[in-house]
Design a protein around this motif. Structure first.
Motif, PDB file in Angstrom:
ATOM      1  N   ILE A 158       0.837  -1.202   0.000  1.00 48.88           N
ATOM      2  CA  ILE A 158       0.000   0.000   0.000  1.00 48.88           C
ATOM      3  C   ILE A 158       0.870   1.248   0.000  1.00 48.88           C
ATOM      4  N   THR A 159       1.932   1.243   0.793  1.00 50.66           N
ATOM      5  CA  THR A 159       2.812   2.417   0.867  1.00 50.66           C
ATOM      6  C   THR A 159       3.682   2.554  -0.377  1.00 50.66           C
ATOM      7  N   ASP A 160       3.847   1.455  -1.134  1.00 52.42           N
ATOM      8  CA  ASP A 160       4.652   1.509  -2.358  1.00 52.42           C
ATOM      9  C   ASP A 160       3.934   2.200  -3.517  1.00 52.42           C
ATOM     10  N   VAL A 161       2.630   2.384  -3.402  1.00 53.75           N
ATOM     11  CA  VAL A 161       1.868   3.072  -4.456  1.00 53.75           C
ATOM     12  C   VAL A 161       2.335   4.519  -4.556  1.00 53.75           C
ATOM     13  N   ASP A 162       2.492   5.008  -5.773  1.00 56.94           N
ATOM     14  CA  ASP A 162       2.963   6.375  -6.009  1.00 56.94           C
ATOM     15  C   ASP A 162       1.778   7.340  -5.928  1.00 56.94           C
ATOM     16  N   TYR A 163       1.489   7.810  -4.702  1.00 60.53           N
ATOM     17  CA  TYR A 163       0.327   8.676  -4.494  1.00 60.53           C
ATOM     18  C   TYR A 163       0.522  10.052  -5.118  1.00 60.53           C
ATOM     19  N   SER A 164       1.757  10.495  -5.211  1.00 58.91           N
ATOM     20  CA  SER A 164       2.008  11.793  -5.852  1.00 58.91           C
ATOM     21  C   SER A 164       1.641  11.749  -7.333  1.00 58.91           C
ATOM     22  N   LEU A 165       1.864  10.593  -7.960  1.00 57.23           N
ATOM     23  CA  LEU A 165       1.482  10.430  -9.366  1.00 57.23           C
ATOM     24  C   LEU A 165      -0.037  10.482  -9.518  1.00 57.23           C
ATOM     25  N   LEU A 166      -0.757   9.805  -8.620  1.00 56.28           N
ATOM     26  CA  LEU A 166      -2.214   9.821  -8.669  1.00 56.28           C
ATOM     27  C   LEU A 166      -2.749  11.245  -8.498  1.00 56.28           C
ATOM     28  N   LEU A 167      -2.170  11.997  -7.566  1.00 54.66           N
ATOM     29  CA  LEU A 167      -2.591  13.384  -7.358  1.00 54.66           C
ATOM     30  C   LEU A 167      -2.223  14.266  -8.549  1.00 54.66           C
ATOM     31  N   SER A 168      -1.075  13.960  -9.187  1.00 52.11           N
ATOM     32  CA  SER A 168      -0.675  14.703 -10.391  1.00 52.11           C
ATOM     33  C   SER A 168      -1.694  14.496 -11.509  1.00 52.11           C
ATOM     34  N   PHE A 169      -2.181  13.262 -11.652  1.00 50.67           N
ATOM     35  CA  PHE A 169      -3.194  12.962 -12.663  1.00 50.67           C
ATOM     36  C   PHE A 169      -4.501  13.700 -12.372  1.00 50.67           C
ATOM     37  N   VAL A 170      -4.879  13.767 -11.095  1.00 44.19           N
ATOM     38  CA  VAL A 170      -6.084  14.506 -10.703  1.00 44.19           C
ATOM     39  C   VAL A 170      -5.943  15.969 -11.103  1.00 44.19           C
ATOM     40  N   GLY A 171      -4.791  16.569 -10.766  1.00 43.83           N
ATOM     41  CA  GLY A 171      -4.537  17.963 -11.125  1.00 43.83           C
ATOM     42  C   GLY A 171      -4.527  18.177 -12.628  1.00 43.83           C
ATOM     43  N   PHE A 172      -3.966  17.215 -13.333  1.00 42.82           N
ATOM     44  CA  PHE A 172      -3.883  17.296 -14.787  1.00 42.82           C
ATOM     45  C   PHE A 172      -5.272  17.289 -15.419  1.00 42.82           C
ATOM     46  N   PHE A 173      -6.146  16.421 -14.918  1.00 46.28           N
ATOM     47  CA  PHE A 173      -7.525  16.359 -15.422  1.00 46.28           C
ATOM     48  C   PHE A 173      -8.261  17.677 -15.170  1.00 46.28           C
ATOM     49  N   LEU A 174      -8.035  18.283 -14.001  1.00 47.38           N
ATOM     50  CA  LEU A 174      -8.690  19.544 -13.667  1.00 47.38           C
ATOM     51  C   LEU A 174      -8.219  20.673 -14.581  1.00 47.38           C
ATOM     52  N   ILE A 175      -6.910  20.689 -14.874  1.00 48.00           N
ATOM     53  CA  ILE A 175      -6.344  21.709 -15.758  1.00 48.00           C
ATOM     54  C   ILE A 175      -6.945  21.606 -17.159  1.00 48.00           C
ATOM     55  N   VAL A 176      -7.003  20.386 -17.679  1.00 47.00           N
ATOM     56  CA  VAL A 176      -7.559  20.154 -19.017  1.00 47.00           C
ATOM     57  C   VAL A 176      -9.036  20.533 -19.059  1.00 47.00           C
ATOM     58  N   GLY A 177      -9.765  20.220 -17.988  1.00 49.96           N
ATOM     59  CA  GLY A 177     -11.178  20.568 -17.929  1.00 49.96           C
ATOM     60  C   GLY A 177     -11.397  22.063 -18.016  1.00 49.96           C
ATOM     61  N   ILE A 178     -10.573  22.829 -17.310  1.00 47.40           N
ATOM     62  CA  ILE A 178     -10.674  24.298 -17.343  1.00 47.40           C
ATOM     63  C   ILE A 178     -10.382  24.824 -18.742  1.00 47.40           C
ATOM     64  N   LEU A 179      -9.329  24.302 -19.357  1.00 51.40           N
ATOM     65  CA  LEU A 179      -8.955  24.757 -20.708  1.00 51.40           C
ATOM     66  C   LEU A 179     -10.037  24.442 -21.737  1.00 51.40           C
ATOM     67  N   SER A 180     -10.651  23.258 -21.615  1.00 51.21           N
ATOM     68  CA  SER A 180     -11.640  22.833 -22.607  1.00 51.21           C
ATOM     69  C   SER A 180     -12.904  23.695 -22.582  1.00 51.21           C
ATOM     70  N   ARG A 181     -13.136  24.427 -21.478  1.00 48.61           N
ATOM     71  CA  ARG A 181     -14.316  25.291 -21.378  1.00 48.61           C
ATOM     72  C   ARG A 181     -13.999  26.761 -21.613  1.00 48.61           C
ATOM     73  N   ASN A 182     -12.713  27.054 -21.849  1.00 50.37           N
ATOM     74  CA  ASN A 182     -12.310  28.449 -22.047  1.00 50.37           C
ATOM     75  C   ASN A 182     -12.675  28.920 -23.455  1.00 50.37           C
ATOM     76  N   GLN A 183     -13.334  30.086 -23.557  1.00 47.79           N
ATOM     77  CA  GLN A 183     -13.824  30.584 -24.841  1.00 47.79           C
ATOM     78  C   GLN A 183     -12.697  30.916 -25.810  1.00 47.79           C
ATOM     79  N   LEU A 184     -11.570  31.391 -25.296  1.00 47.88           N
ATOM     80  CA  LEU A 184     -10.425  31.700 -26.173  1.00 47.88           C
ATOM     81  C   LEU A 184      -9.880  30.429 -26.810  1.00 47.88           C
ATOM     82  N   VAL A 185      -9.806  29.351 -26.025  1.00 44.83           N
ATOM     83  CA  VAL A 185      -9.331  28.058 -26.532  1.00 44.83           C
ATOM     84  C   VAL A 185     -10.305  27.532 -27.580  1.00 44.83           C
TER      85      VAL A 185
END
Length: 365
Positions: free
Chosen positions: A235-262
Motif C-alpha cells: 500500500i505504501t509503495d503506491v505512487d500517491y504523488s502520481l495519482l494526485l498529479s493525474f487529478v490535477g492534470f484532469f482539472l487543468i484540461v477541464g478548465i482549458l476545454s471550457r475556455n472561450q479563447l481556446v
C-alpha cells in the motif's frame, strides 16, 4: 505514513502541476466531473499489482529468465522493446510501462546495464504499439466510439503507425551497446507458487475491469485486500504523488476545454486535414494526447488526420502521453539516480522522432 507523506510533499512533478492548477483558477473553475476516476482507480490497482508482483519475487524471476535466454545487452533491450510494442497493443501502454519498466530496471541492476536509453525505447515502443489497436490506449477507444467507426476504417490509418513504429524501433535498437552478458552469477529464485497463483487470477480480474467487462471496483477491492495480506508495504509503495498529479492534470484540461479563447482558437485552426493533424500532434505536447483527442474531436469530423496526430503526438514532451509520465515516475521510484539522465535522453530522442514523424506523415495525409 511517513513514506506516503514524503512521496507526496517532495515530488517535483506534483508541485509543478499544483502551480499550473493555481494559475488556471484565474481562467476558469474546475469541476469534479473533470476528473476521470476510472483512470485513477485503474492506476492505483495496477501499481498495487506491480508492488505485489515485486514482493513475491516474480519480477526477479522473470528478469533472470530474460537474462538467461539473452547473450548480449542489445538482445535484452531488443526483447524488452518487442514485449512493450506487442504487449501495449493488447493490454494498453500504461500497463506495459508499469510492468516492463520495473522489470528492465531489475535486469539493469543485475547486469550493470544503462537505464535511461533502454527505458526510453520501452516507452516509445509502448506509445507506438498501443496506437495500432482500438483498445491499446484511451484516445483510440474514445475516437472509435465517438466517430462510430468500423474496424476496417480504424485499421487503415493504424497500418501506417505499425510500419512507422517497426522502422523507428528497428533503427533505435541499433544504438544500444552490444556487450556480452554474464548469467553465471545469478542465484536461483524460488517462487511461492501458492501465493503466486492468485496473482494470475488477479491479473485477469484487473483486465476485465479495465475493459469494463466487470465493475472496476471489484478488482480494486480484491487487489487491495490481497496486497495487504501479502505485505502491508504494498500500500505504501503506491505512487500517491502520481495519482494526485493525474487529478490535477484532469482539472487543468477541464478548465482549458471550457475556455472561450481556446474554443475560438480551435475553430479557426481546424479547417483542413493538415491543420487537424498538426493541431493533434502539437496540442498533445501541452495537455497530453488523450484530452487532446477529446478536445479536438468536438471541432472536426476528420477522423483520419486526428487519429494520426494524437497518436504521433504521444512522442515528444514528457506530458504528451500519460505513459511517458508513468515511465518517468517508474524511473524515479526504482532508479532515482537515473531520472535526470533519462529525462534528457527521453526528451531529445522523442522530439527528434516527433519532428521526423510529422514531416513524413504530412506527405501521406
Amino acid at each position: 505514513m511517513n513514506k506516503i507523506k514524503n512521496n507526496i510533499f517532495y515530488d517535483p512533478i506534483l508541485k509543478i502541476v499544483i502551480v499550473i492548477l493555481i494559475i488556471m483558477l484565474f481562467i476558469g473553475t474546475p469541476r469534479m466531473n473533470d476528473i476521470n476516476f476510472t483512470t485513477i482507480i485503474s492506476l492505483f490497482t495496477m501499481m498495487m499489482l506491480v508492488s505485489i508482483i515485486k514482493s513475491l519475487n516474480i519480477l526477479k524471476f522473470f528478469s533472470d529468465y530474460i537474462i538467461n535466454i539473452s547473450h548480449s545487452t542489445r538482445q535484452i533491450v531488443s526483447l524488452m522493446t518487442i514485449f512493450s510494442f506487442l504487449g501495449s497493443m493488447l493490454v494498453t501502454n500504461d500497463i506495459a510501462i508499469i510492468t516492463l519498466v520495473p522489470l528492465y530496471i531489475e535486469i539493469a541492476y543485475t547486469q550493470k546495464l544503462s537505464i535511461p536509453y533502454p527505458v526510453t525505447l520501452i516507452t516509445i515502443a509502448a506509445n507506438l504499439g498501443s496506437s495500432v489497436t482500438p483498445f491499446g490506449n484511451p484516445q483510440n477507444v474514445f475516437l472509435l466510439s465517438y466517430y462510430h467507426l468500423s474496424i476496417n476504417q480504424f485499421f487503415n490509418p493504424a497500418f501506417i503507425i505499425l510500419l512507422l513504429g517497426m522502422f523507428i524501433l528497428g533503427c533505435l535498437v541499433l544504438f544500444v551497446k552490444n556487450k556480452k552478458i554474464n548469467a553465471n552469477d545469478l542465484s536461483k529464485i524460488n517462487l511461492d507458487y501458492k501465493k503466486c497463483l492468485p496473482v494470475i487470477i488477479l491479473i485477469i480480474f484487473i483486465f476485465l475491469g479495465i475493459f469494463e467487462v466487470i465493475n472496476l471496483l471489484i478488482p480494486f477491492a480484491i487487489t487491495l485486500i490481497y496486497g495487504t495480506y501479502i505485505n502491508r508495504s504494498t500500500i505504501t509503495d503506491v505512487d500517491y504523488s502520481l495519482l494526485l498529479s493525474f487529478v490535477g492534470f484532469f482539472l487543468i484540461v477541464g478548465i482549458l476545454s471550457r475556455n472561450q479563447l481556446v474554443i475560438s482558437g480551435l475553430n479557426h485552426l481546424l479547417n483542413t486535414s493538415h491543420q487537424v493533424f498538426f493541431s493533434g500532434a502539437l496540442i498533445s505536447q501541452i495537455i497530453s494526447n488523450v484530452p487532446g483527442a477529446v478536445l479536438i474531436a468536438k471541432f472536426t469530423n476528420d477522423f483520419y488526420p486526428l487519429y494520426l496526430g494524437v497518436n504521433i503526438g504521444g512522442l515528444g514532451s514528457l506530458v504528451a502521453s500519460l505513459a511517458n509520465l508513468l515511465a518517468f515516475k517508474q524511473v524515479q521510484k526504482y532508479a532515482d539516480k537515473s531520472s535526470w539522465p533519462f529525462l534528457k535522453i527521453f526528451t531529445l530522442t522523442n522530439i527528434v522522432l516527433l519532428i521526423l514523424s510529422i514531416i513524413l506523415i504530412s506527405f501521406i495525409i
